[in-house]
Every structure is written in C-alpha cells, then in structure tokens.
Design a protein around this motif. Structure first.
Motif, PDB file in Angstrom:
ATOM      1  N   LEU A  80       1.337  -1.559   0.140  1.00 41.48           N
ATOM      2  CA  LEU A  80       0.135  -0.243  -0.170  1.00 41.48           C
ATOM      3  C   LEU A  80       0.839   1.278   0.348  1.00 41.48           C
ATOM      4  O   LEU A  80       2.005   1.128   0.300  1.00 41.48           O
ATOM      5  CB  LEU A  80      -0.911   0.037   1.218  1.00 41.48           C
ATOM      6  CG  LEU A  80      -1.698  -1.284   1.453  1.00 41.48           C
ATOM      7  CD1 LEU A  80      -2.535  -0.838   2.413  1.00 41.48           C
ATOM      8  CD2 LEU A  80      -2.483  -1.804   0.108  1.00 41.48           C
ATOM      9  N   THR A 105      -1.608   5.116   3.740  1.00 38.25           N
ATOM     10  CA  THR A 105      -3.497   4.186   3.273  1.00 38.25           C
ATOM     11  C   THR A 105      -3.037   2.729   3.753  1.00 38.25           C
ATOM     12  O   THR A 105      -1.954   2.151   4.159  1.00 38.25           O
ATOM     13  CB  THR A 105      -3.017   3.586   1.801  1.00 38.25           C
ATOM     14  OG1 THR A 105      -2.688   4.860   0.799  1.00 38.25           O
ATOM     15  CG2 THR A 105      -4.441   3.255   0.806  1.00 38.25           C
ATOM     16  N   THR A 106      -4.271   2.330   4.681  1.00 41.11           N
ATOM     17  CA  THR A 106      -4.103   1.703   5.409  1.00 41.11           C
ATOM     18  C   THR A 106      -5.625   0.340   4.371  1.00 41.11           C
ATOM     19  O   THR A 106      -5.868   0.766   3.337  1.00 41.11           O
ATOM     20  CB  THR A 106      -5.248   1.605   6.687  1.00 41.11           C
ATOM     21  OG1 THR A 106      -6.157   1.945   6.664  1.00 41.11           O
ATOM     22  CG2 THR A 106      -4.000   2.299   7.772  1.00 41.11           C
ATOM     23  N   TYR A 107      -5.028  -0.839   5.262  1.00 41.29           N
ATOM     24  CA  TYR A 107      -6.274  -1.868   4.368  1.00 41.29           C
ATOM     25  C   TYR A 107      -7.799  -1.946   4.651  1.00 41.29           C
ATOM     26  O   TYR A 107      -8.293  -1.856   3.920  1.00 41.29           O
ATOM     27  CB  TYR A 107      -5.974  -3.280   5.128  1.00 41.29           C
ATOM     28  CG  TYR A 107      -5.169  -3.557   4.295  1.00 41.29           C
ATOM     29  CD1 TYR A 107      -4.735  -4.233   3.129  1.00 41.29           C
ATOM     30  CD2 TYR A 107      -3.676  -4.213   5.245  1.00 41.29           C
ATOM     31  CE1 TYR A 107      -3.798  -5.032   2.319  1.00 41.29           C
ATOM     32  CE2 TYR A 107      -2.677  -4.538   4.154  1.00 41.29           C
ATOM     33  CZ  TYR A 107      -3.078  -4.887   3.610  1.00 41.29           C
ATOM     34  OH  TYR A 107      -1.729  -5.559   2.969  1.00 41.29           O
ATOM     35  N   SER A 108      -7.863  -0.741   5.492  1.00 41.79           N
ATOM     36  CA  SER A 108      -9.475   0.075   6.449  1.00 41.79           C
ATOM     37  C   SER A 108      -9.730   0.501   5.438  1.00 41.79           C
ATOM     38  O   SER A 108     -11.096   1.168   4.618  1.00 41.79           O
ATOM     39  CB  SER A 108      -9.198   0.350   7.945  1.00 41.79           C
ATOM     40  OG  SER A 108      -8.977  -0.757   8.444  1.00 41.79           O
ATOM     41  N   TRP A 144      -2.184   1.809  -4.334  1.00 45.89           N
ATOM     42  CA  TRP A 144      -1.676   0.980  -4.307  1.00 45.89           C
ATOM     43  C   TRP A 144      -0.556   0.779  -5.404  1.00 45.89           C
ATOM     44  O   TRP A 144      -0.571   0.199  -6.496  1.00 45.89           O
ATOM     45  CB  TRP A 144      -2.351  -0.730  -4.742  1.00 45.89           C
ATOM     46  CG  TRP A 144      -3.478  -0.586  -5.565  1.00 45.89           C
ATOM     47  CD1 TRP A 144      -3.282  -0.989  -6.967  1.00 45.89           C
ATOM     48  CD2 TRP A 144      -4.700  -0.882  -5.143  1.00 45.89           C
ATOM     49  NE1 TRP A 144      -4.486  -1.319  -7.087  1.00 45.89           N
ATOM     50  CE2 TRP A 144      -6.056  -1.066  -6.370  1.00 45.89           C
ATOM     51  CE3 TRP A 144      -5.438  -0.348  -4.327  1.00 45.89           C
ATOM     52  CZ2 TRP A 144      -6.746  -0.691  -7.037  1.00 45.89           C
ATOM     53  CZ3 TRP A 144      -7.012  -0.739  -4.326  1.00 45.89           C
ATOM     54  CH2 TRP A 144      -7.626  -0.858  -5.549  1.00 45.89           C
ATOM     55  N   ILE A 197      -8.520   1.324   1.701  1.00 44.38           N
ATOM     56  CA  ILE A 197      -9.175  -0.072   0.923  1.00 44.38           C
ATOM     57  C   ILE A 197     -11.044  -0.465   1.184  1.00 44.38           C
ATOM     58  O   ILE A 197     -11.308  -0.457   0.104  1.00 44.38           O
ATOM     59  CB  ILE A 197      -8.154  -1.419   0.558  1.00 44.38           C
ATOM     60  CG1 ILE A 197      -6.409  -0.715   0.405  1.00 44.38           C
ATOM     61  CG2 ILE A 197      -8.554  -2.087  -0.344  1.00 44.38           C
ATOM     62  CD1 ILE A 197      -5.857  -1.261  -0.487  1.00 44.38           C
TER      63      ILE A 197
END
Length: 361
Positions: A56, A60-63, A281, A65
């Motif tokens: 990422l 940026t976090t997976y949350s 990404w 996304i």
C-alpha cells in the motif's frame, strides 16, 4: 442465537474445507523449493521485489481500501455490452503473425508459425468466490473451445485473474509447453500438467522453447492464491522471434523497465498492463501515464495496453484506462494499438485500430 452460532460454525468450517480445493494450487516443495531457496531474493519462504515495494502507498491502510470498495463507484461496470469480434482462431493461416486480445490480460498470438497464449482466463469471475468480481457482459464470450492447439503458454504470475483453474482444466490436452516463473509449476503439476511440459524461469534466465529464445525479466508486483504471499515468482518475458515482443505481466513502475530496455530493447511490440490501478496501491500497478513512459523506456515501436475491459478490480471507471493511456500516448507521440476484444491484428503491417470504447456507457 443457537441457530446463528451453528450458521457461523458451518460457514467457517466450510470455508476452511474449501481452501483444500485443487483450484488454490499448492506451494513448492522438494527440489523446486530447494532451487527457489538458492535465489537471492527468496527469504523466509517468499520472494521479494528488487526495489522496496510496499503493498500500500504511504498513509494508506487496509481499512481505507475496504471502505473505498463500499463507496459508490461511478461507471465501474459498463451498462452497455462490451463489443467483441467473434474470430475463428482455428482458421487463421499459421504463417500469419497476429495478435488477438480476449480482455483483461488474456491474449493469443501467432508468430513464426507457432501459436502462443498468455494468461488465459475464460471464467466469469476473477476470484475463488463466485459472488464477486464478475466479468463485464459482452456480445461474445471466448472460451477454451475457441483456442486451437497452443505451442507456448505464458503465465506471468499466479493471481486468480491471470491463472484460472477452470480455464487450465479445460485447456488441458491443447497445451504443448508452458513458460512461467519459478514456483508456479507446483500449481500446474497439482492440476495434472506433466513436469516436462513446464519451464520455470528466474529473472535473467533464458530458455529455448519451440524455436524461440525466451528470457524471464523483472516485474514489480507480488503473488499468492491464498493467505501467504510471494511463494512463487512474478515475471515479465522477452520473446525473441522474427518480432521482439515484451510480455509485460503485472507490474508497478520501477527502474527495472529502463534496464530491460537497455539490455534487451528495442522491441517491436510491448504488451503492458494498464488498468486496475489506484494511488493507494501504485507501487504494484502502473498508472496509464506511466505505461506510456515505460513504452518509451523499453524502446517500443508499438505499445499494446491490456489489463482492462473485463473485470472491475479497482474503483476507476471501466473505460478510464483506455482513455488515459491513449491520451498520454498521443501526447508523447507513442504509437499505440487498441483493438476490440477478439479483433485479429496483424503484426506484419501497420495495425489499424480505433477508440472502440467511445460512445459506450
């Protein structure tokens, strides 16, 4: 409450058992794993990129996304049918050098009397769960039955939208030889493909296959079909025949492209991934403007963009990749080929293609 608990248990157990389905493939072991362990960028059971490549972008976090995929996405999926040319590939003269795109990263070529197939995905879904990432509706859907016997099949990496279990099971018996990155062969052997039909290459290695010199070159991406990433190699390839063709595979922008252009260029055609990108990404997928820059760094006579027009794997509008890459190519005076899906494009004459996406909603 008891019924809900039972349902949750059944879903968890069912999901766990489903992970053992052959479609997930398998990790390398034995001599294959030993060979991988001897490579300089294989550490602690997984490969790494040559440049630092976070999954990422910074901040940026997976949350972020997950939330982005729940937001309303404008024109992410076309309302109109994608126009597809229905071509009889079985009837193509074998001495004709041609290129045929099937949408996303799947395409067919004939070169020097040989038939070549790249990353074939003829399934309706690009994930193991058949409730998401469904292919766009189109006027014709190519299937394995449309494909004649293939001399060389390239696999750039083992992601679901490039290596499809159902497609490979349907193609079995039509494929003479497969060229891929080291480690991917473990999946193929599990699916019944003989080891002597598979050539696995590490970056920089060259093999002679069906009369061609084929070199594996670097890409900036990742791999994995389940929870653990990077257990096999992701690659691009240089195909050396009467035409020199760069088979791009998925990649973020990086210094490797200029190095490949210097060492192996110039190229007659470079086929580059252009789509499913996002700033969140951007290390693992190029933006369209970068695709054009890469075509220049590879010293390409013609750029052919792929990785669009079939699956909604990102938040951009479905036609954004083609609009942006053609705009950038024209601004930089890069010759670009944008055929309709299924259109037969000659590699021997100046190809004529059009902005077929214009006017579609």
């Amino acid at each position: 409450m008891q019924i809900l608990l039972i349902l949750v248990v059944l879903i968890v157990v069912g999901g766990f058992l489903y992970m053992f389905h052959p479609r997930f493939g398998t990790n390398a072991s034995g001599e294959r794993l030993t060979l991988m362990e001897g490579k300089p960028n294989f550490k602690n059971g997984s490969f790494d990129n040559l440049e630092p490549t976070p999954a990422l972008a910074e901040g940026t976090t997976y949350s972020d996304i997950m939330l982005s995929f729940f937001k309303k996405r404008e024109r992410n999926v076309p309302k109109d049918l994608i126009p597809v040319v229905k071509s009889n590939l079985h009837a193509l003269p074998l001495d004709s050098n041609v290129y045929v795109w099937f949408g996303h990263s799947s395409y067919f070529m004939q070169l020097d009397g040989k038939r070549i197939l790249v990353d074939p995905v003829f399934s309706k879904y690009a994930t193991p769960v058949r409730i998401s990432v469904r292919a766009f509706n189109s006027t014709y859907d190519y299937t394995a039955a449309d494909i004649p016997e293939v001399d060389i099949l390239f696999i750039s990496h083992d992601h679901w939208d490039h290596l499809d279990y159902n497609t490979f099971m349907q193609l079995k018996g039509k494929i003479k030889h497969i060229v891929t990155g080291i480690g991917v062969g473990a999946h193929l052997e599990k699916w019944g493909y003989p080891a002597n039909q598979i050539t696995e290459l590490y970056w920089g290695e060259t093999a002679e296959v069906a009369g061609f010199s084929i070199t594996s070159t670097t890409a900036r991406h990742f791999s994995g079909r389940a929870f653990k990433r990077n257990t096999s190699l992701w690659s691009s390839f240089v195909l050396n025949g009467s035409k020199k063709i760069f088979v791009g595979g998925d990649s973020g922008y990086g210094k490797h492209f200029k190095e490949i252009g210097t060492q192996y260029g110039p190229f007659d055609f470079v086929i580059l991934e252009n789509g499913q990108y996002d700033k969140m990404w951007h290390y693992i997928h190029m933006m369209p403007e970068e695709v054009v820059q890469v075509a220049q760094e590879l010293q390409a006579a013609y750029l052919i963009p792929v990785h669009s027009s079939k699956f909604p794997l990102a938040n951009h509008s479905w036609d954004d990749p083609l609009i942006r890459v053609t705009t950038a190519a024209h601004a930089k005076h890069v010759d670009i080929i944008t055929p309709q899906i299924g259109q037969v494009v000659s590699l021997d004459s100046v190809p004529e293609t059009s902005a077929w996406w214009e006017g579609l909603d």
